[in-house]
Motif scaffolding. Structure first.
Motif, PDB file in Angstrom:
ATOM      1  N   ALA A 185       0.820  -1.211   0.000  1.00 45.71           N
ATOM      2  CA  ALA A 185       0.000   0.000   0.000  1.00 45.71           C
ATOM      3  C   ALA A 185       0.852   1.258   0.000  1.00 45.71           C
ATOM      4  CB  ALA A 185      -0.929  -0.012   1.216  1.00 45.71           C
ATOM      5  N   ASN A 186       1.879   1.282   0.820  1.00 47.16           N
ATOM      6  CA  ASN A 186       2.726   2.474   0.881  1.00 47.16           C
ATOM      7  C   ASN A 186       3.622   2.593  -0.339  1.00 47.16           C
ATOM      8  OD1 ASN A 186       2.609   4.023   3.694  1.00 47.16           O
ATOM      9  ND2 ASN A 186       2.250   1.868   4.098  1.00 47.16           N
ATOM     10  N   ALA A 187       3.996   1.483  -0.938  1.00 45.88           N
ATOM     11  CA  ALA A 187       4.767   1.541  -2.180  1.00 45.88           C
ATOM     12  C   ALA A 187       3.918   2.131  -3.305  1.00 45.88           C
ATOM     13  CB  ALA A 187       5.261   0.148  -2.553  1.00 45.88           C
ATOM     14  N   ILE A 188       2.654   1.716  -3.380  1.00 46.67           N
ATOM     15  CA  ILE A 188       1.753   2.280  -4.389  1.00 46.67           C
ATOM     16  C   ILE A 188       1.561   3.774  -4.147  1.00 46.67           C
ATOM     17  CG2 ILE A 188      -0.635   2.275  -5.217  1.00 46.67           C
ATOM     18  CD1 ILE A 188      -0.693  -0.732  -4.688  1.00 46.67           C
ATOM     19  N   ALA A 189       1.385   4.164  -2.898  1.00 47.18           N
ATOM     20  CA  ALA A 189       1.215   5.580  -2.568  1.00 47.18           C
ATOM     21  C   ALA A 189       2.458   6.385  -2.939  1.00 47.18           C
ATOM     22  CB  ALA A 189       0.903   5.738  -1.079  1.00 47.18           C
ATOM     23  N   SER A 190       3.639   5.819  -2.688  1.00 48.29           N
ATOM     24  CA  SER A 190       4.882   6.519  -3.045  1.00 48.29           C
ATOM     25  C   SER A 190       4.984   6.717  -4.545  1.00 48.29           C
ATOM     26  CB  SER A 190       6.084   5.715  -2.535  1.00 48.29           C
ATOM     27  OG  SER A 190       6.022   5.532  -1.137  1.00 48.29           O
ATOM     28  N   GLY A 191       4.696   5.651  -5.310  1.00 46.63           N
ATOM     29  CA  GLY A 191       4.747   5.766  -6.757  1.00 46.63           C
ATOM     30  C   GLY A 191       3.743   6.778  -7.288  1.00 46.63           C
ATOM     31  N   TYR A 192       2.540   6.772  -6.731  1.00 51.43           N
ATOM     32  CA  TYR A 192       1.534   7.742  -7.159  1.00 51.43           C
ATOM     33  C   TYR A 192       1.979   9.166  -6.877  1.00 51.43           C
ATOM     34  CZ  TYR A 192      -2.335  10.925  -6.508  1.00 51.43           C
ATOM     35  OH  TYR A 192      -3.113  12.043  -6.524  1.00 51.43           O
ATOM     36  N   ASP A 238      -6.113  11.343  -4.907  1.00 54.49           N
ATOM     37  CA  ASP A 238      -5.736  11.602  -3.512  1.00 54.49           C
ATOM     38  C   ASP A 238      -6.731  10.964  -2.554  1.00 54.49           C
ATOM     39  OD1 ASP A 238      -3.516  13.013  -4.274  1.00 54.49           O
ATOM     40  OD2 ASP A 238      -4.425  14.989  -4.009  1.00 54.49           O
ATOM     41  N   THR A 239      -8.017  11.024  -2.910  1.00 56.96           N
ATOM     42  CA  THR A 239      -9.050  10.403  -2.074  1.00 56.96           C
ATOM     43  C   THR A 239      -8.857   8.892  -2.006  1.00 56.96           C
ATOM     44  OG1 THR A 239     -10.605  12.156  -2.730  1.00 56.96           O
ATOM     45  CG2 THR A 239     -11.530  10.167  -1.735  1.00 56.96           C
ATOM     46  N   ILE A 261      -1.366  13.697   5.485  1.00 55.04           N
ATOM     47  CA  ILE A 261      -1.013  14.628   4.405  1.00 55.04           C
ATOM     48  C   ILE A 261      -1.949  14.445   3.221  1.00 55.04           C
ATOM     49  CG2 ILE A 261       0.784  15.271   2.762  1.00 55.04           C
ATOM     50  CD1 ILE A 261       2.855  14.593   4.862  1.00 55.04           C
ATOM     51  N   PHE A 262      -2.301  13.206   2.906  1.00 60.02           N
ATOM     52  CA  PHE A 262      -3.257  12.970   1.826  1.00 60.02           C
ATOM     53  C   PHE A 262      -4.597  13.636   2.137  1.00 60.02           C
ATOM     54  CE2 PHE A 262      -0.759   9.238   0.155  1.00 60.02           C
ATOM     55  CZ  PHE A 262      -0.654   9.727  -1.141  1.00 60.02           C
ATOM     56  N   MET A 263      -5.021  13.582   3.397  1.00 60.03           N
ATOM     57  CA  MET A 263      -6.272  14.249   3.775  1.00 60.03           C
ATOM     58  C   MET A 263      -6.178  15.752   3.547  1.00 60.03           C
ATOM     59  SD  MET A 263      -7.199  12.232   7.310  1.00 60.03           S
ATOM     60  CE  MET A 263      -7.264  10.443   7.364  1.00 60.03           C
ATOM     61  N   LEU A 264      -5.034  16.337   3.895  1.00 63.50           N
ATOM     62  CA  LEU A 264      -4.837  17.773   3.662  1.00 63.50           C
ATOM     63  C   LEU A 264      -4.844  18.094   2.176  1.00 63.50           C
ATOM     64  CD1 LEU A 264      -2.046  18.588   6.295  1.00 63.50           C
ATOM     65  CD2 LEU A 264      -4.482  19.136   6.427  1.00 63.50           C
ATOM     66  N   LEU A 265      -4.270  17.202   1.365  1.00 63.19           N
ATOM     67  CA  LEU A 265      -4.253  17.421  -0.082  1.00 63.19           C
ATOM     68  C   LEU A 265      -5.670  17.408  -0.654  1.00 63.19           C
ATOM     69  CD1 LEU A 265      -1.185  15.218  -1.108  1.00 63.19           C
ATOM     70  CD2 LEU A 265      -1.299  17.714  -1.043  1.00 63.19           C
ATOM     71  N   VAL A 266      -6.516  16.527  -0.131  1.00 60.55           N
ATOM     72  CA  VAL A 266      -7.910  16.485  -0.585  1.00 60.55           C
ATOM     73  C   VAL A 266      -8.618  17.793  -0.257  1.00 60.55           C
ATOM     74  CG1 VAL A 266     -10.146  15.370  -0.207  1.00 60.55           C
ATOM     75  CG2 VAL A 266      -8.093  13.978  -0.482  1.00 60.55           C
TER      76      VAL A 266
END
Length: 207
Positions: A100-107, A135-136, A192-197
Motif C-alpha cells: 500500500a505504501n509503495a503504491i502511494a509513493s509511486g503515485y 488523492d481520495t 497529508i493525503f487528507m490535507l491534499l484532498v
C-alpha cells in the motif's frame, strides 16, 4: 457596453445653463481584472503548498515502505540450526502495508507534474480534479495499510491473553521499534493525503 474585462457605464447629466445644452456625459470604468488576478493569486498559493505537501508525503511513504520492507531480526542462540526470526513478510498485514505504501509513493511521484501544472495554470480544472480523485483513493489505501499494521504492532507490544498471543517485543526489540516507526510514518502520509484532498476542494471553488 463591455470590452474585454472592462465595463463602461455612461451617465448623462444636464446643465442648467441659459442655452439648455447638455453637458458631456462622464464615463465610469469598472474592471474585473483585479478580481481575476486575486483569485489566481490565492489558487497559485494553494497549488504551491500542495506541491510542498506532496514532497513531504513522498518522504513519509517511502520511509514507511523501506523501513517495514527491510525489517527482520534473528535472535542469537547457541547453534545456527536453532534460531528464532521475525520478518515483516511473516504476517500478511505487514505485506499489505508495504504494498500500500509503495503504491502511494509511486503515485505521489507521478502526481508532481500535475501539481506543477496547477501552479503554472491555477485556473485549470482538469489536473486539479484528477488529483482530487486519486488523492481520495490514496487516503483510503494508506489508512487501511497503516491501521492493519497498527493492530499487529499493538499485539506485538502487549499480546492478547484471550487469544493466547504472547508479546514478542521484549525479545525482538529492534524489530518492534522499526515496525512502530514505519506505522507512524504511514499515518503521517495518510494525514497529508487528507490535507491534499481539502486543498484540492478549496482550489476547485468558483469563488
Amino acid at each position: 457596453m463591455k470590452s474585454g474585462d472592462a465595463t463602461t457605464i455612461n451617465i448623462a447629466e444636464t446643465s442648467g445653463g441659459s442655452k439648455g445644452k447638455a453637458a458631456a456625459a462622464p464615463t465610469i470604468v469598472a474592471t474585473t481584472k483585479a478580481t481575476k488576478h486575486a483569485a489566481a493569486g490565492w489558487k497559485r498559493g494553494i497549488a504551491i503548498f500542495d506541491f510542498i505537501l506532496r514532497l513531504f508525503a513522498i518522504a513519509a511513504a517511502l520511509a514507511a515502505t523501506t523501513t517495514m520492507g527491510t525489517t527482520d531480526q534473528t535472535l542469537p542462540f547457541f547453534t545456527q540450526f536453532f534460531q528464532f526470526q521475525a520478518s515483516y513478510d511473516d504476517l500478511p498485514a505487514f505485506t499489505f502495508f508495504v504494498v500500500a505504501n509503495a503504491i502511494a509513493s509511486g503515485y505521489l511521484v507521478l502526481s508532481l507534474p500535475f501539481s506543477i501544472v496547477s501552479i503554472v495554470r491555477p485556473h485549470a480544472i482538469g489536473a486539479r480534479l484528477l488529483l482530487l480523485v486519486f488523492d481520495t483513493v490514496m487516503v483510503s489505501l494508506t489508512t487501511a495499510g497503516a491501521a492493519a499494521a497498527a493492530a499487529i504492532v499493538y499485539l506485538a507490544h502487549n499480546g492478547n491473553a484471550s487469544a493466547n498471543w504472547i508479546a514478542i517485543c521484549q525479545q525482538f526489540d529492534d524489530f518492534c521499534q522499526r515496525i512502530s516507526g514505519a506505522v507512524v510514518a504511514s499515518f503521517i502520509a495518510a494525514v497529508i493525503f487528507m490535507l491534499l484532498v481539502v486543498l484540492s476542494g478549496l482550489a476547485l471553488r468558483k469563488h
